[in-house]
Design an enzyme around this catalytic site. Structure first.
Site, PDB file in Angstrom:
ATOM      1  CE  LYS A 195      98.535  80.280 120.378  1.00  0.00           C
ATOM      2  NZ  LYS A 195      97.456  80.978 119.837  1.00  0.00           N
ATOM      3  NE  ARG A 251      85.705  75.877 135.347  1.00  0.00           N
ATOM      4  CZ  ARG A 251      84.303  75.277 135.196  1.00  0.00           C
ATOM      5  NH1 ARG A 251      84.128  74.441 136.226  1.00  0.00           N
ATOM      6  NH2 ARG A 251      83.534  75.559 134.384  1.00  0.00           N
ATOM      7  CB  VAL A 295      91.101  84.626 132.765  1.00  0.00           C
ATOM      8  CG1 VAL A 295      90.025  83.996 132.142  1.00  0.00           C
ATOM      9  CG2 VAL A 295      90.599  86.300 132.732  1.00  0.00           C
ATOM     10  N   PRO A 343      92.443  76.669 138.075  1.00  0.00           N
ATOM     11  CG  PRO A 343      92.687  75.552 140.025  1.00  0.00           C
ATOM     12  CD  PRO A 343      93.399  75.851 138.645  1.00  0.00           C
ATOM     13  CG  ASP A 351      80.082  79.727 136.802  1.00  0.00           C
ATOM     14  OD1 ASP A 351      80.341  78.721 136.283  1.00  0.00           O
ATOM     15  OD2 ASP A 351      81.161  80.325 137.301  1.00  0.00           O
ATOM     16  CB  SER A 388      76.991  85.235 131.837  1.00  0.00           C
ATOM     17  OG  SER A 388      76.816  85.517 130.363  1.00  0.00           O
ATOM     18  CG  HIS A 442      84.716  79.544 137.280  1.00  0.00           C
ATOM     19  ND1 HIS A 442      83.557  79.391 136.790  1.00  0.00           N
ATOM     20  CD2 HIS A 442      85.648  79.010 136.600  1.00  0.00           C
ATOM     21  CE1 HIS A 442      83.744  79.022 135.439  1.00  0.00           C
ATOM     22  NE2 HIS A 442      85.035  78.873 135.315  1.00  0.00           N
TER      23      HIS A 442
HETATM   24  P1  NAD Z   1      96.054  77.785 125.483  1.00  0.00           P
HETATM   25  O1  NAD Z   1      96.629  76.325 125.936  1.00  0.00           O
HETATM   26  O2  NAD Z   1      95.197  78.043 124.549  1.00  0.00           O
HETATM   27  O3  NAD Z   1      96.883  78.932 126.005  1.00  0.00           O
HETATM   28  C1  NAD Z   1      97.726  79.198 126.978  1.00  0.00           C
HETATM   29  C2  NAD Z   1      98.708  79.953 126.502  1.00  0.00           C
HETATM   30  O4  NAD Z   1      99.508  80.288 128.130  1.00  0.00           O
HETATM   31  C3  NAD Z   1      99.567  79.520 125.772  1.00  0.00           C
HETATM   32  O5  NAD Z   1      99.788  80.083 124.635  1.00  0.00           O
HETATM   33  C4  NAD Z   1     101.014  79.202 126.508  1.00  0.00           C
HETATM   34  O6  NAD Z   1     102.305  79.546 125.723  1.00  0.00           O
HETATM   35  C5  NAD Z   1     100.837  80.432 127.364  1.00  0.00           C
HETATM   36  N1  NAD Z   1     101.625  80.577 128.708  1.00  0.00           N
HETATM   37  C6  NAD Z   1     102.279  79.566 129.430  1.00  0.00           C
HETATM   38  N2  NAD Z   1     103.037  79.677 130.423  1.00  0.00           N
HETATM   39  C7  NAD Z   1     103.061  81.239 130.294  1.00  0.00           C
HETATM   40  C8  NAD Z   1     103.800  82.366 131.180  1.00  0.00           C
HETATM   41  N3  NAD Z   1     104.613  81.903 132.091  1.00  0.00           N
HETATM   42  N4  NAD Z   1     103.787  83.416 130.636  1.00  0.00           N
HETATM   43  C9  NAD Z   1     103.127  83.809 129.596  1.00  0.00           C
HETATM   44  N5  NAD Z   1     102.122  82.840 128.776  1.00  0.00           N
HETATM   45  C10 NAD Z   1     102.437  81.556 129.080  1.00  0.00           C
HETATM   46  O7  NAD Z   1      94.716  77.943 126.846  1.00  0.00           O
HETATM   47  P2  NAD Z   1      93.341  78.676 126.881  1.00  0.00           P
HETATM   48  O8  NAD Z   1      92.382  78.081 126.067  1.00  0.00           O
HETATM   49  O9  NAD Z   1      93.648  80.029 126.290  1.00  0.00           O
HETATM   50  O10 NAD Z   1      92.989  78.712 128.350  1.00  0.00           O
HETATM   51  C11 NAD Z   1      93.724  79.405 129.049  1.00  0.00           C
HETATM   52  C12 NAD Z   1      93.336  79.350 130.719  1.00  0.00           C
HETATM   53  O11 NAD Z   1      92.090  79.956 130.680  1.00  0.00           O
HETATM   54  C13 NAD Z   1      93.346  78.123 130.976  1.00  0.00           C
HETATM   55  O12 NAD Z   1      93.668  77.909 132.478  1.00  0.00           O
HETATM   56  C14 NAD Z   1      91.474  77.828 131.176  1.00  0.00           C
HETATM   57  O13 NAD Z   1      91.141  76.715 132.078  1.00  0.00           O
HETATM   58  C15 NAD Z   1      91.307  79.030 131.347  1.00  0.00           C
HETATM   59  N6  NAD Z   1      89.875  79.539 131.267  1.00  0.00           N
HETATM   60  C16 NAD Z   1      88.931  80.084 132.183  1.00  0.00           C
HETATM   61  C17 NAD Z   1      87.942  80.431 132.021  1.00  0.00           C
HETATM   62  C18 NAD Z   1      87.199  81.129 133.231  1.00  0.00           C
HETATM   63  O14 NAD Z   1      85.899  81.180 133.289  1.00  0.00           O
HETATM   64  N7  NAD Z   1      87.613  81.602 134.129  1.00  0.00           N
HETATM   65  C19 NAD Z   1      87.185  79.967 131.009  1.00  0.00           C
HETATM   66  C20 NAD Z   1      87.947  79.566 129.595  1.00  0.00           C
HETATM   67  C21 NAD Z   1      89.063  78.870 130.120  1.00  0.00           C
END
Ligand code: NAD
Length: 311
Positions: free
Chosen positions: A38, A86, A116, A119, A146, A148, A173
């Site tokens: 991926k 979250r 990122v 939670p 938030d 933004s 957040h």
């Molecule tokens: P996703 O499921 O599309 O991607 C997550 C990726 O992490 C996958 O490709 C998976 O293979 C990989 N992964 C899992 N364990 C791993 C490890 N040990 N080492 C390396 N890679 C690993 O999810 P997403 O939509 O990309 O969301 C990712 C995170 O970002 C979530 O926790 C989501 O809640 C968070 N997020 C945060 C904010 C924010 O404002 N902070 C905003 C949106 C999403």
């Protein structure tokens, strides 16, 4: 030569890499994922755009690439389901963060670590403890998104450009976030004064409507399309530019507090000055009574969640 590693090549990680590439922010952007195919496919997809539009510096790599990075960005972790908060993701994502922190620790030599994954406040605190780096080196995107959203929603209400509005959100957040209305300004003018001059309504019900919109936006987007990624990727791009190009930006991001407003033992968002090593300083501003009360409630809620966390 600026190098950034993005751990997790899911929707958020890949969109961040794409945004960083379009902005030409780094010469070497490395996507690291347990799903190596991926990571490689996302990197290839981004690299094969028109060469003249960017350096196309994105490639797939391994945790060893965390050595000698200017910035490590962590997006690994599962995403939120439509009916979840979250905090509901903590047990799944803390296990992933444990593995990720240990891998970073094996190769880390320098640079800031930006969390990122959600939670985000709890994972930032956990990663900070696990890596044991100087305070502020590990920080989370926290309330940057938030903030933004708040600025955009207020600008929409005033029917002006978002760039004219100053304001920020602090605390978790998540559900207990605190919009700092007392600090909101329009082109440097206090929002109350601006509304008085413009004969615009500005009262508790308007603020509540804007706040509800900001707080529910993530959930509404996830209900309709399953995830959010563009907004956070743009915010991460701005923070990355600030950090690796030393722009002295102040942003509401999450880091472990050390007594600010009498709070410690938890990470949450306060306006923070960024430097190449992460958060250089948290800015203590005057908060109105209710805002301070709400910040304490937010800290309490996060501390309770930390104490219930099973690692
Ligand atoms: P996703 O499921 O599309 O991607 C997550 C990726 O992490 C996958 O490709 C998976 O293979 C990989 N992964 C899992 N364990 C791993 C490890 N040990 N080492 C390396 N890679 C690993 O999810 P997403 O939509 O990309 O969301 C990712 C995170 O970002 C979530 O926790 C989501 O809640 C968070 N997020 C945060 C904010 C924010 O404002 N902070 C905003 C949106 C999403």
């Amino acid at each position: 030569m600026k190098r950034i590693s993005v751990i997790g090549a899911g929707y958020v990680g890949a969109t961040i890499a794409y945004a960083l590439d379009l902005k030409g922010i780094a010469n070497d952007i490395v996507l690291i994922d347990t799903n190596e195919d991926k990571a490689r496919a996302e990197a290839d997809d981004i690299r094969h755009g028109i060469a003249a539009m960017g350096e196309s510096a994105v490639r797939a790599g391994s945790y060893a690439d965390c050595a000698d990075c200017d910035l490590i960005i962590v997006t690994a972790g599962r995403n939120r389901l439509p009916n979840e908060s979250r905090l509901d993701m903590i047990q799944d994502n803390i296990g992933i963060m444990k593995d990720v922190s240990d891998e970073i620790a094996r190769y880390y030599t320098r640079g800031a670590v930006m969390i990122v994954s959600n939670p985000v406040d709890l994972l930032t605190y956990y990663c900070d403890r696990r890596l044991g780096l100087p305070n502020g080196t590990v920080f989370g995107t926290g309330c940057i998104l938030d903030t933004s959203r708040l600025v955009r929603a207020a600008a929409d209400y005033f029917n002006i450009r978002a760039a004219a509005v100053n304001g920020y959100v602090i605390g978790e957040h998540g559900e207990s976030q605190v919009p700092v209305w007392s600090a909101m300004k329009v082109s440097g003018v206090a929002v109350e004064e601006y509304c008085l001059k413009k004969h615009s309504k500005w009262d508790a019900s308007i603020k509540a409507t804007i706040q509800t919109r900001v707080k529910n936006l993530g959930t509404n987007i996830i209900s309709a399309k399953g995830r959010t990624h563009y907004g956070i990727a743009t915010c991460v791009c701005m923070l990355t530019d600030a950090i690796i190009n030393h722009k002295n930006v102040i942003a509401s991001v999450s880091s472990p507090l050390t007594g600010e407003y009498g709070i410690d033992g938890v990470a949450l968002s306060l306006p923070s000055k960024l430097c190449k090593n992460g958060v250089a300083e948290r800015i203590i501003t005057e908060l109105e009574g209710q805002e301070l009360e709400k910040l304490y409630l937010s800290a309490e809620k996060l501390k309770n969640a930390l104490s219930e966390m099973i690692v």
